[in-house]
Design a protein around this motif. Structure first.
Motif, short mmCIF file in Angstrom:
data_model
loop_
_atom_site.label_atom_id
_atom_site.label_comp_id
_atom_site.label_asym_id
_atom_site.label_seq_id
_atom_site.Cartn_x
_atom_site.Cartn_y
_atom_site.Cartn_z
N ALA A 1 0.83 -1.21 0.00
CA ALA A 1 0.00 0.00 0.00
C ALA A 1 0.86 1.25 0.00
O ALA A 1 0.56 2.23 -0.70
CB ALA A 1 -0.92 -0.01 1.21
N LEU A 2 1.93 1.24 0.77
CA LEU A 2 2.81 2.42 0.84
C LEU A 2 3.52 2.67 -0.49
O LEU A 2 3.84 3.82 -0.81
CB LEU A 2 3.83 2.23 1.96
N ARG A 3 3.74 1.63 -1.26
CA ARG A 3 4.36 1.81 -2.58
C ARG A 3 3.38 2.38 -3.59
O ARG A 3 3.78 3.10 -4.52
CB ARG A 3 4.90 0.47 -3.10
N VAL A 4 2.08 2.09 -3.42
CA VAL A 4 1.09 2.37 -4.46
C VAL A 4 0.31 3.66 -4.20
O VAL A 4 0.01 4.42 -5.13
CB VAL A 4 0.12 1.17 -4.60
N ALA A 5 -0.09 3.91 -2.96
CA ALA A 5 -0.97 5.05 -2.66
C ALA A 5 -0.32 6.37 -3.08
O ALA A 5 0.86 6.61 -2.82
CB ALA A 5 -1.30 5.08 -1.17
N ARG A 6 -1.11 7.23 -3.69
CA ARG A 6 -0.58 8.53 -4.12
C ARG A 6 -0.45 9.50 -2.95
O ARG A 6 0.50 10.30 -2.90
CB ARG A 6 -1.50 9.14 -5.18
N ARG A 7 -1.39 9.46 -2.03
CA ARG A 7 -1.41 10.48 -0.97
C ARG A 7 -1.16 9.93 0.42
O ARG A 7 -0.39 10.49 1.18
CB ARG A 7 -2.75 11.22 -1.00
N ARG A 8 -1.87 8.86 0.77
CA ARG A 8 -1.72 8.34 2.13
C ARG A 8 -2.23 6.92 2.25
O ARG A 8 -3.01 6.44 1.43
CB ARG A 8 -2.45 9.23 3.14
N GLY B 1 5.31 -2.61 13.02
CA GLY B 1 6.32 -1.77 13.64
C GLY B 1 6.59 -0.47 12.90
O GLY B 1 7.51 0.28 13.28
N ARG B 2 5.79 -0.15 11.88
CA ARG B 2 6.00 1.08 11.10
C ARG B 2 5.27 2.23 11.80
O ARG B 2 4.05 2.23 11.88
CB ARG B 2 5.46 0.93 9.68
N ARG B 3 5.99 3.21 12.24
CA ARG B 3 5.39 4.35 12.93
C ARG B 3 4.69 5.26 11.93
O ARG B 3 5.28 5.65 10.92
CB ARG B 3 6.47 5.14 13.67
N PRO B 4 3.44 5.62 12.19
CA PRO B 4 2.73 6.51 11.26
C PRO B 4 3.17 7.95 11.41
O PRO B 4 3.81 8.32 12.41
CB PRO B 4 1.27 6.35 11.70
N GLY B 5 2.83 8.76 10.41
CA GLY B 5 3.12 10.19 10.50
C GLY B 5 2.32 10.85 11.60
O GLY B 5 2.82 11.69 12.34
N THR C 1 -10.56 2.41 19.21
CA THR C 1 -9.73 2.25 18.02
C THR C 1 -9.10 3.59 17.66
O THR C 1 -9.51 4.64 18.15
CB THR C 1 -10.55 1.75 16.81
N ARG C 2 -8.12 3.53 16.79
CA ARG C 2 -7.49 4.75 16.29
C ARG C 2 -7.18 4.54 14.81
O ARG C 2 -7.23 3.42 14.29
CB ARG C 2 -6.20 5.05 17.05
N PHE C 3 -6.85 5.63 14.13
CA PHE C 3 -6.41 5.57 12.75
C PHE C 3 -4.95 6.01 12.68
O PHE C 3 -4.62 7.13 13.08
CB PHE C 3 -7.27 6.46 11.85
N ASP C 4 -4.09 5.13 12.20
CA ASP C 4 -2.71 5.48 11.93
C ASP C 4 -2.60 5.97 10.50
O ASP C 4 -3.00 5.26 9.56
CB ASP C 4 -1.79 4.27 12.13
N VAL C 5 -2.07 7.16 10.29
CA VAL C 5 -2.04 7.80 8.98
C VAL C 5 -0.60 7.94 8.50
O VAL C 5 0.23 8.56 9.18
CB VAL C 5 -2.72 9.18 9.01
N TYR C 6 -0.32 7.36 7.34
CA TYR C 6 0.98 7.43 6.71
C TYR C 6 0.85 8.34 5.47
O TYR C 6 0.28 7.92 4.47
CB TYR C 6 1.46 6.05 6.28
N VAL C 7 1.32 9.57 5.58
CA VAL C 7 1.17 10.53 4.50
C VAL C 7 2.36 10.39 3.56
O VAL C 7 3.52 10.38 3.98
CB VAL C 7 1.08 11.97 5.06
N LYS C 8 2.06 10.31 2.27
CA LYS C 8 3.11 10.22 1.25
C LYS C 8 3.66 11.62 0.98
O LYS C 8 2.97 12.61 1.11
CB LYS C 8 2.56 9.60 -0.03
N GLY C 9 4.90 11.67 0.54
CA GLY C 9 5.53 12.96 0.29
C GLY C 9 4.89 13.70 -0.86
O GLY C 9 4.76 14.91 -0.82
#
Length: 257
Positions: free
Chosen positions: A216-223, A237-241, A249-257
């Motif tokens: 998903a991190l390779r493909v998503a354009r934004r997050r 073990g990947r820390r979100p932005g 529950t929570r949402f972990d958000v990984y924002v793409k550059g």
């Protein structure tokens, strides 16, 4: 359960539904049920649509995909981007509606909320039986005037999310990939809600979720957005932005550059 016992059988509620059950069994490559104890799970065709249930004593009631009534129908009628943590997590703002791949579709609840808010959502579900439940629920909702527009923005794909994401070409990459993977429950004595009990009996936990996250991190354009238990470690073990917290529950958000 012996090695020769099927995991799932297709049942039907009355002779009027035998033909539909036989057709579904052929599509899924499953046997027809001959009695209540011939498989741990029954996929039942009835007037109410498809449902999946555990057999045996002390089992929870049937699970079905229902976008029309109950909790999801109530929620859909009151959805607002400002009031939805999910909407903020995937980046809805103003009139902007990102395209979303829900890589772990399950019963489709979060995908339906996003589609109701105007997003185009591709639902990817690896387990064919769960995909059949989704297809049935979408077909019933498509006939409801108040839901038809949202359903038209939902596209179901049955397959492995990692493979699906990896095969996307540049033009098909989504803005957002959303994940809500099942995770191993540590408290063996806790009563897991019925959907999770049924799903775990069918498919187990999503052991490859870290690999799906990497794809998903390779493909998503934004997050990429991952739904997690409030106190759980980040997936793989990947820390979100950043995180959007909630009570359970929570949402972990990984924002793409």
């Amino acid at each position: 359960m012996t090695s020769s016992t099927p995991r799932v059988c297709v049942a039907f509620d009355g002779e009027a539904f035998r033909g539909d059950a036989e057709a579904l069994a052929a599509i899924l490559g499953l046997p027809l049920a001959t009695g209540p104890d011939d498989a741990p799970l029954h996929l039942t065709v009835s007037a109410a649509g498809l449902s999946l249930s555990l057999t045996g004593p002390d089992t929870p009631g049937p699970v079905r995909v229902d976008f029309i009534s109950g909790r999801l129908g109530y929620r859909q009628a009151r959805i607002s981007p400002r009031g939805e943590s999910l909407a903020r997590a995937v980046g809805l703002r103003g009139n902007e509606r990102p395209s979303v791949v829900d890589a772990t579709a399950g019963l489709g609840r979060d995908a339906f909320v996003l589609a109701s808010l105007g997003c185009r959502v591709t639902l990817v579900e690896r387990e064919p039986v769960i995909a059949a439940l989704l297809e049935d629920g979408l077909a019933r909702a498509a006939g409801q005037p108040g839901l038809a527009d949202a359903v038209a923005r939902m596209h179901l794909v049955q397959g492995n999310a990692r493979d699906y994401l990896s095969a996307l070409d540049e033009t098909a990459r989504p803005d957002v990939v959303y994940m809500d993977p099942m995770y191993p429950h540590r408290d063996k004595s806790a009563l897991v809600k019925k959907e999770m009990r049924v799903f775990r009996a069918l498919a187990g936990d999503d052991a490859d979720a870290p690999e799906i996250l990497a794809a998903a991190l390779r493909v998503a354009r934004r997050r990429v957005v991952v739904k997690r238990p409030a106190r759980a470690e980040p997936l793989g073990g990947r820390r979100p932005g950043h995180r959007i917290p909630g009570k359970t529950t929570r949402f972990d958000v990984y924002v793409k550059g």
